[in-house]
Structure formats: C-alpha cells, structure tokens
Design a protein around this motif. Structure first.
Motif, PDB file in Angstrom:
ATOM      1  N   ASP A  87       5.024   9.657   1.194  1.00 20.87           N
ATOM      2  CA  ASP A  87       5.575   8.903   2.444  1.00 20.87           C
ATOM      3  C   ASP A  87       7.031   8.537   2.185  1.00 20.87           C
ATOM      4  N   ARG A  88       7.943   9.222   1.284  1.00 20.75           N
ATOM      5  CA  ARG A  88       9.249   8.703   0.983  1.00 20.75           C
ATOM      6  C   ARG A  88       9.330   7.295   0.325  1.00 20.75           C
ATOM      7  N   THR A  89       8.313   7.176  -0.436  1.00 21.66           N
ATOM      8  CA  THR A  89       8.339   5.754  -1.119  1.00 21.66           C
ATOM      9  C   THR A  89       8.354   5.766  -2.566  1.00 21.66           C
ATOM     10  N   GLY A  90       9.429   5.328  -3.018  1.00 22.27           N
ATOM     11  CA  GLY A  90       9.287   5.179  -4.688  1.00 22.27           C
ATOM     12  C   GLY A  90       8.793   3.950  -5.155  1.00 22.27           C
ATOM     13  N   LEU A  91       8.106   3.926  -6.402  1.00 24.64           N
ATOM     14  CA  LEU A  91       7.462   2.519  -6.897  1.00 24.64           C
ATOM     15  C   LEU A  91       8.467   2.314  -7.988  1.00 24.64           C
ATOM     16  N   VAL A 108       7.638  -3.267  -7.216  1.00 18.70           N
ATOM     17  CA  VAL A 108       8.681  -3.139  -5.876  1.00 18.70           C
ATOM     18  C   VAL A 108       8.280  -1.606  -5.428  1.00 18.70           C
ATOM     19  N   ALA A 109       8.072  -1.740  -3.760  1.00 22.62           N
ATOM     20  CA  ALA A 109       8.097  -0.483  -3.302  1.00 22.62           C
ATOM     21  C   ALA A 109       9.288  -0.110  -2.514  1.00 22.62           C
ATOM     22  N   VAL A 110       9.926   0.898  -2.612  1.00 26.96           N
ATOM     23  CA  VAL A 110      11.210   1.145  -1.813  1.00 26.96           C
ATOM     24  C   VAL A 110      11.288   2.189  -0.926  1.00 26.96           C
ATOM     25  N   ASP A 111      11.885   2.133   0.292  1.00 23.97           N
ATOM     26  CA  ASP A 111      11.865   3.300   1.210  1.00 23.97           C
ATOM     27  C   ASP A 111      13.127   4.048   0.722  1.00 23.97           C
ATOM     28  N   ALA A 156      14.848   6.634   2.056  1.00 24.64           N
ATOM     29  CA  ALA A 156      15.715   7.061   3.022  1.00 24.64           C
ATOM     30  C   ALA A 156      16.743   5.840   3.157  1.00 24.64           C
ATOM     31  N   SER A 157      16.418   4.507   3.231  1.00 21.44           N
ATOM     32  CA  SER A 157      17.403   3.649   3.193  1.00 21.44           C
ATOM     33  C   SER A 157      17.654   2.569   2.122  1.00 21.44           C
ATOM     34  N   GLY A 158      16.720   2.629   1.150  1.00 22.64           N
ATOM     35  CA  GLY A 158      16.739   1.585   0.134  1.00 22.64           C
ATOM     36  C   GLY A 158      16.162   0.214   0.620  1.00 22.64           C
ATOM     37  N   ARG A 159      15.405   0.216   1.436  1.00 25.27           N
ATOM     38  CA  ARG A 159      15.032  -1.100   1.722  1.00 25.27           C
ATOM     39  C   ARG A 159      13.842  -1.479   1.117  1.00 25.27           C
ATOM     40  N   GLN A 160      13.426  -2.622   0.671  1.00 21.38           N
ATOM     41  CA  GLN A 160      12.371  -2.992  -0.142  1.00 21.38           C
ATOM     42  C   GLN A 160      11.318  -3.131   0.783  1.00 21.38           C
ATOM     43  N   LEU A 161       9.970  -2.424   0.765  1.00 20.56           N
ATOM     44  CA  LEU A 161       9.070  -2.300   1.666  1.00 20.56           C
ATOM     45  C   LEU A 161       8.050  -3.521   1.207  1.00 20.56           C
ATOM     46  N   TRP A 162       7.878  -3.852   0.035  1.00 22.05           N
ATOM     47  CA  TRP A 162       7.080  -4.831  -0.332  1.00 22.05           C
ATOM     48  C   TRP A 162       7.266  -5.254  -1.953  1.00 22.05           C
ATOM     49  N   ALA A 163       6.847  -6.420  -2.560  1.00 21.46           N
ATOM     50  CA  ALA A 163       6.849  -6.577  -3.854  1.00 21.46           C
ATOM     51  C   ALA A 163       5.851  -7.436  -4.416  1.00 21.46           C
ATOM     52  N   ARG A 164       4.970  -7.132  -5.331  1.00 19.36           N
ATOM     53  CA  ARG A 164       3.757  -7.884  -5.741  1.00 19.36           C
ATOM     54  C   ARG A 164       3.951  -8.257  -7.442  1.00 19.36           C
ATOM     55  N   ASP A 165       3.582  -9.459  -7.922  1.00 14.37           N
ATOM     56  CA  ASP A 165       3.462  -9.993  -9.276  1.00 14.37           C
ATOM     57  C   ASP A 165       2.241  -9.229  -9.468  1.00 14.37           C
ATOM     58  N   VAL A 166       2.203  -8.795 -10.793  1.00 14.51           N
ATOM     59  CA  VAL A 166       0.897  -8.123 -11.568  1.00 14.51           C
ATOM     60  C   VAL A 166       0.659  -8.896 -12.611  1.00 14.51           C
ATOM     61  N   PRO A 167      -0.547  -9.521 -12.897  1.00 18.09           N
ATOM     62  CA  PRO A 167      -0.759 -10.200 -14.056  1.00 18.09           C
ATOM     63  C   PRO A 167      -1.493  -9.026 -15.089  1.00 18.09           C
ATOM     64  N   LEU A 194      -0.225   1.723  -0.207  1.00 13.49           N
ATOM     65  CA  LEU A 194       1.059   2.181  -0.393  1.00 13.49           C
ATOM     66  C   LEU A 194       2.082   1.535   0.591  1.00 13.49           C
ATOM     67  N   ALA A 195       1.487   1.164   1.628  1.00 15.83           N
ATOM     68  CA  ALA A 195       2.447   0.648   2.748  1.00 15.83           C
ATOM     69  C   ALA A 195       2.735  -0.610   2.554  1.00 15.83           C
ATOM     70  N   THR A 196       1.524  -1.573   2.120  1.00 18.86           N
ATOM     71  CA  THR A 196       1.869  -2.928   2.118  1.00 18.86           C
ATOM     72  C   THR A 196       1.608  -3.738   0.818  1.00 18.86           C
ATOM     73  N   GLY A 197       1.066  -2.836  -0.190  1.00 14.37           N
ATOM     74  CA  GLY A 197       0.851  -3.618  -1.374  1.00 14.37           C
ATOM     75  C   GLY A 197      -0.296  -4.294  -1.589  1.00 14.37           C
ATOM     76  N   ALA A 198      -1.167  -4.380  -0.471  1.00 13.65           N
ATOM     77  CA  ALA A 198      -2.233  -5.034  -0.454  1.00 13.65           C
ATOM     78  C   ALA A 198      -3.345  -4.270  -1.450  1.00 13.65           C
ATOM     79  N   GLU A 199      -4.020  -5.132  -2.240  1.00 13.62           N
ATOM     80  CA  GLU A 199      -5.007  -4.657  -3.092  1.00 13.62           C
ATOM     81  C   GLU A 199      -6.274  -4.110  -2.448  1.00 13.62           C
ATOM     82  N   ARG A 200      -6.588  -2.794  -2.889  1.00 11.65           N
ATOM     83  CA  ARG A 200      -7.757  -2.322  -1.900  1.00 11.65           C
ATOM     84  C   ARG A 200      -9.075  -2.282  -2.844  1.00 11.65           C
ATOM     85  N   TRP A 201      -8.821  -1.913  -4.002  1.00 11.61           N
ATOM     86  CA  TRP A 201     -10.288  -1.929  -4.888  1.00 11.61           C
ATOM     87  C   TRP A 201      -9.707  -2.117  -6.557  1.00 11.61           C
ATOM     88  N   ARG A 202     -10.715  -2.468  -7.392  1.00  9.87           N
ATOM     89  CA  ARG A 202     -10.488  -2.563  -8.671  1.00  9.87           C
ATOM     90  C   ARG A 202     -11.714  -1.707  -9.354  1.00  9.87           C
TER      91      ARG A 202
END
Length: 466
Positions: A182-186, A200-203, A205-216, A242-250
C-alpha cells in the motif's frame, strides 16, 4: 560528335566515380572504427572469453570488403577516364558523403546497444550516513534511498522529491522493511543503542509520516506485508495494523526460540525461529496470530531466509528453495541447483523467483524458480560473463540483470522463461560511478556503499556516437 551512347557512357562513368568516392569514405570510416575498437574498447581478456568488442570481427570483414570494392571502382574510373570531368568531381564530392550514414548505422547495429551515464545526483560527502537500502514507488515514479541519518526520495531518477532527516532526539535509522505494501515503508530507529525501539510508517508518495510507535524490548527486525507490520519484541511476534500502527495480536514464540525473520501475506504470516534444537519455520494466522503449522528447516551453509508468504510459503534453507503446502509439508525440485540466501542477488516477480547461482565454481548463471511448487523453470548463462552483481526490476514485470566478465552488460529478461529481449546492452563502466553494492530499478542505479564520494543514484542513457 556526342551521341546518346557517349552520353550514357559518361553518365555511367560518373556513377562509378561517385561510388568510388563513397566506398572509399566508407572504407576509411570502418578502418578508423576498427582502430578505435582495438585500441580503446579491447580488453586484456582473450577473445575466446569474450574480450573482443562486440561486432569487431564483422567490422574488420566489412572494412576489407569496402576497401576492395573501392579499389575495383577506382580501377574502372581510371580506365574510363571519368576523373577528367570537373562536373563529375563536384557531383562526387557532394553525393558520396551520403553513404556514410548507412555505413554508420551498420556499425551501430553490429556493436549492439551501449549505455552510459545520463544523469546523476551530486555526491553527499563523507558526513552522510551509511546507506541501508532503497525502495521504488511506482505511483509517483520515485526512488527512495534510506540512510542511517534520514531518507531521500528522487523523482524520476534525478530530481529531488522529499526528505526525512534525523529526529530531534538524535535517533538513527537502523532498519527498514523489505516490502512496501500500500505504498507504505517501515523504518526502525535506534535509540539508546537498541535498534527498533521506535517504528515509523512513511507514505512513499509524499514522505508524510503516517504513524510512529515506541517498541519495548525490540529485536531490530521489521517487516511489512498485506495489512500488517511485524516485529519481534521479547519472546513474541507482534502484528500491528499497517494503516494505524495499532497492535492487532501477539503470538508467543516457542520456548527458548528467537525470531530471525518474518514475512506477512494475506493468507499466512511466516516466521523463522532459531533455538538450541535448530531452525524452524512457523506459519501463523494473519487475522489472529494463532499457530497454523511448524516445520523444521534443514541446516545449510547460510542462514534460512524467507522468500515469500504468497502464493505459497517459500524459504531458502539447506542451500535449496523449499516450498510448503497448506499443511506445512516441504517440497523442493530434486534437480534444482544450490540457491544462496545470504546476499541480495535475487528478485521475486509475481510467482517466480530469479536468483544468481554459482555453476561448478566457475561462473554464476541465472535460474528461475516457481514459487507455487518449487520447480526449476529455467537456467541460463549470461554469455561469456562470469558474475552477476546486481538484479533489479524492469517495467512490465521484467528482470534487469547486470553481469560482469570482460565487459559489463545489462540484460532485460522475461522472468518466466529467462528469454532476453534482444542483445544485452554494454555498460560503459569507466564512465559510470558504480559502487560495489547497488540497487537497480530499470536504468536507475542506487549506490549503497558508504563514504559519500559517489552519487547516491544515477541514470543510464543510450550512447550516441562511438
């Protein structure tokens, strides 16, 4: 007194004079080109190993034929005494150069396509960060180069697009996703000496930061696929949206195991894990993370590497390509060659894996494998060349291959059959600022060697002239 016959004789003599002058010019042109190929383009490698410039043999024959033909015509001109007419000499001077254009086109056809430097970006200097890799964004025709101190996009190969610099807290980029769904780089950032502590997820096409998350408790490994982002903090695999950075499962790893790589598809998530008992491949449900199956992987000279999670589970392990069915049973083509996993000289295009493999420890050849059943589809040498330093993608899903021997060539191949689209182009490597480690996208090269003295990327263009 002159009659029609004498006029015809004089016209025929004029034609021979013009032809003699024209063929003399062609012979001189071919002689000069032969000298150029012999003194400038010839390598020190013997002709039997591909060291002769392409087309030299035929060009020597053509030069001899043109010189012989010119000598015969001059003999006929001298016998007919057409050289005594000033008008015929004027006609010969103006008409004979027209033969040089088709003669040059013949030479151009003999030597085949040549490519040289077309455009480049200015070197970044020694202060630039270490390059990590590159992405291609087809929608905006951009090439994105990732360094430890930021990301830079170049539009259509040579114009600056967008950039991401070092964040205010001084974190450095330490990892990146191999795929860009989906044109998203991590990007994985390093803070406090720990790689992957921030994602950090980056679009693209534009370089816009989509979301950022700290990872323990990060592992430094990140992958993207389907609609998931995968990391392995602690003793578990964590999937994020991929779109929001929210955790889905572990999903917990087997006891004492460490994740060494993973890849996500729409039907499965694959994880390679290493423990005291060896290396295994785990398949997880992409919706819930529940284990689907696990299979031990054979040991090889290089670590196991996941190739694809779709259309089937494909892994390079035990120095072979293994393809797993829906129950986790491995299959490999018994006649397939050794497949290296440690370097980046392979590319996946649809349901085909194209990889450079050594042949009898003498040279490298290309091989194409089916990712649906692991079959060896084709295997081909690349002329007299003995190494394949770079593979890349071309438009319409074709494979770009750089091969080296006495000369350096760029091939355009069909990934399904290995058939080339015409003769390979000769790269004028003495004019190219090519690093030892490069990424290739069509005719655009991305330099990935550290140091900052070479252009970050450059484009090729056809050679006009000799």
């Amino acid at each position: 007194m002159d009659d029609g016959t004498s006029l015809g004789v004089r016209l025929w003599g004029g034609v021979r004079l013009v032809a003699a002058c024209a063929l003399t010019g062609v012979a001189v042109l071919y002689a000069v080109l032969c000298v150029k190929l012999l003194l400038v383009d010839m390598t020190e490698v013997a002709c039997s190993a591909g060291g002769c410039p392409r087309g030299l043999g035929w060009l020597l024959l053509w030069a001899f034929a043109a010189a012989a033909g010119a000598a015969l015509l001059w003999w006929a001109v001298l016998r007919g005494r057409a050289y005594r007419s000033a008008a015929l000499w004027v006609a010969a001077v103006f008409l004979s150069p027209a033969a040089l254009l088709p003669a040059w086109q013949g030479f151009d056809w003999l030597r085949g396509p040549h490519l040289t430097l077309f455009g480049y970006q200015a070197p970044e200097g020694p202060a630039a960060g270490r390059p990590l890799g590159a992405w291609e964004e087809h929608g905006s025709a951009s090439t994105i180069r990732v360094r430890t101190d930021g990301v830079t996009a170049y539009h259509e190969g040579d114009r600056y697009g967008w950039g991401i610099g070092t964040p205010p807290d001084g974190a450095a980029v330490c990892g990146m996703s191999e795929e860009t769904p989906d044109r998203t780089g991590l990007l994985a950032y390093e803070r406090g000496g720990v790689c992957g502590s921030r994602l950090v997820a980056v679009d693209l096409a534009s370089g816009r930061q989509l979301w950022a998350r700290d990872v323990p408790d990060p592992s430094g490994t990140v992958a993207a696929g389907g609609s998931l982002v995968l990391t392995a903090p602690g003793a578990a695999v964590v999937a994020r949206d991929l779109a929001t950075g929210a955790e889905r499962w572990r999903s917990p790893l087997p006891e004492g195991a460490t994740a060494t790589g993973f890849q996500a598809g729409r039907e499965r998530v694959l994880v390679t894990v290493r423990s005291a008992s060896g290396t295994e491949l785990l398949a997880l449900d992409p919706a819930t993370g529940a284990p689907a199956w696990r299979s031990p992987l054979p040991a090889g000279t290089e670590p196991a590497r996941i190739v694809s999670a779709a259309p089937t589970a494909s892994v390079i392990a035990g120095d072979r390509l293994l393809v797993f069915d829906a129950q986790g049973r491995p299959h490999t083509d018994a006649g397939s060659p050794y497949v290296p996993s440690a370097d980046g000289r392979r590319i996946r295009l649809g349901e085909v894996l194209v990889v450079a493999v050594p042949e009898r420890e003498k040279r490298e050849v290309l091989a194409g494998f089916s990712l649906t059943d692991g079959r060896l589809l084709w295997e081909r040498p690349l002329g007299d060349d003995w190494s394949v330093p770079t593979l890349g993608g071309m438009p319409q899903g074709r494979v770009a291959v750089v091969s080296r021997g006495a000369y350096t060539h760029l091939w355009d191949l069909d990934p399904r059959t290995g058939a080339p689209a015409g003769e390979p182009a000769v790269l004028r490597v003495r004019e190219l600022p090519m690093a030892g480690r490069t990424a290739l996208y069509g005719w655009t090269f991305v330099n990935l060697d550290p140091g900052g003295t070479l252009p970050p990327l450059f484009d090729l263009g056809p050679v006009y002239g000799w």
